[in-house]
Design a protein around this motif. Structure first.
Motif, PDB file in Angstrom:
ATOM      1  N   VAL A  30      33.687  16.366  -5.296  1.00  0.00           N
ATOM      2  CA  VAL A  30      34.420  16.918  -4.151  1.00  0.00           C
ATOM      3  C   VAL A  30      35.395  15.884  -3.603  1.00  0.00           C
ATOM      4  O   VAL A  30      36.549  16.209  -3.297  1.00  0.00           O
ATOM      5  CB  VAL A  30      33.451  17.417  -3.052  1.00  0.00           C
ATOM      6  CG1 VAL A  30      34.192  17.759  -1.772  1.00  0.00           C
ATOM      7  CG2 VAL A  30      32.673  18.619  -3.551  1.00  0.00           C
ATOM      8  N   SER A  32      36.864  13.538  -5.235  1.00  0.00           N
ATOM      9  CA  SER A  32      37.967  13.479  -6.188  1.00  0.00           C
ATOM     10  C   SER A  32      38.924  14.656  -5.989  1.00  0.00           C
ATOM     11  O   SER A  32      40.149  14.480  -5.973  1.00  0.00           O
ATOM     12  CB  SER A  32      37.423  13.479  -7.620  1.00  0.00           C
ATOM     13  OG  SER A  32      38.471  13.459  -8.551  1.00  0.00           O
ATOM     14  N   LYS A  33      38.392  15.851  -5.839  1.00  0.00           N
ATOM     15  CA  LYS A  33      39.234  17.035  -5.621  1.00  0.00           C
ATOM     16  C   LYS A  33      40.028  16.925  -4.323  1.00  0.00           C
ATOM     17  O   LYS A  33      41.197  17.307  -4.271  1.00  0.00           O
ATOM     18  CB  LYS A  33      38.381  18.298  -5.608  1.00  0.00           C
ATOM     19  CG  LYS A  33      37.857  18.687  -6.971  1.00  0.00           C
ATOM     20  CD  LYS A  33      36.977  19.915  -6.889  1.00  0.00           C
ATOM     21  CE  LYS A  33      36.423  20.258  -8.257  1.00  0.00           C
ATOM     22  NZ  LYS A  33      35.564  21.444  -8.217  1.00  0.00           N
ATOM     23  N   ARG A  36      42.890  14.383  -4.825  1.00  0.00           N
ATOM     24  CA  ARG A  36      43.971  14.902  -5.682  1.00  0.00           C
ATOM     25  C   ARG A  36      44.744  16.030  -5.011  1.00  0.00           C
ATOM     26  O   ARG A  36      45.835  16.378  -5.461  1.00  0.00           O
ATOM     27  CB  ARG A  36      43.394  15.428  -7.000  1.00  0.00           C
ATOM     28  CG  ARG A  36      42.948  14.374  -7.962  1.00  0.00           C
ATOM     29  CD  ARG A  36      42.688  14.948  -9.350  1.00  0.00           C
ATOM     30  NE  ARG A  36      41.956  16.194  -9.348  1.00  0.00           N
ATOM     31  CZ  ARG A  36      40.632  16.310  -9.521  1.00  0.00           C
ATOM     32  NH1 ARG A  36      39.902  15.243  -9.703  1.00  0.00           N
ATOM     33  NH2 ARG A  36      40.068  17.490  -9.522  1.00  0.00           N
ATOM     34  N   ASP A  38      43.418  19.093  -4.785  1.00  0.00           N
ATOM     35  CA  ASP A  38      42.933  20.350  -5.345  1.00  0.00           C
ATOM     36  C   ASP A  38      42.245  21.194  -4.272  1.00  0.00           C
ATOM     37  O   ASP A  38      42.226  22.412  -4.371  1.00  0.00           O
ATOM     38  CB  ASP A  38      41.955  20.099  -6.494  1.00  0.00           C
ATOM     39  CG  ASP A  38      42.632  19.451  -7.699  1.00  0.00           C
ATOM     40  OD1 ASP A  38      43.885  19.454  -7.762  1.00  0.00           O
ATOM     41  OD2 ASP A  38      41.916  18.944  -8.571  1.00  0.00           O
ATOM     42  N   VAL A  39      41.675  20.529  -3.287  1.00  0.00           N
ATOM     43  CA  VAL A  39      41.087  21.179  -2.113  1.00  0.00           C
ATOM     44  C   VAL A  39      41.806  20.588  -0.911  1.00  0.00           C
ATOM     45  O   VAL A  39      41.774  19.381  -0.711  1.00  0.00           O
ATOM     46  CB  VAL A  39      39.563  20.916  -2.016  1.00  0.00           C
ATOM     47  CG1 VAL A  39      38.997  21.512  -0.748  1.00  0.00           C
ATOM     48  CG2 VAL A  39      38.843  21.463  -3.239  1.00  0.00           C
TER      49      VAL A  39
END
Length: 70
Positions: A30, A32-33, A36, A38-39
């Motif tokens: 999470v 990492s997301k 980036r 992504d979330v």
């Protein structure tokens, strides 16, 4: 209020994603997301856990990659 990305806040504390996972209880995947982008709209409980581990006001955190400096 000055805002800081999750990645920048983590690096300022000298933590790896795995260490932040250990301190916050938020999974490395999470984190990492979030870093980036992504979330971009995490649950408030996630933001609170990360902010506490990073010793920041939760309102100061923003999610996604650092903006490039021209």
């Amino acid at each position: 209020m000055k805002h800081i990305t999750l990645r920048d806040a983590r690096k300022r504390r000298g933590l790896t994603q795995e260490q932040l996972e250990s301190e916050s209880g938020v999974s490395q995947a999470v984190i990492s997301k979030l870093e980036r982008g992504d979330v971009t709209d995490p649950a408030s409980s996630t933001v609170l856990k990360l902010a506490k581990a990073l010793r920041l006001d939760p309102r100061a955190l923003r999610f996604g990659q650092s903006e490039a400096v021209a």
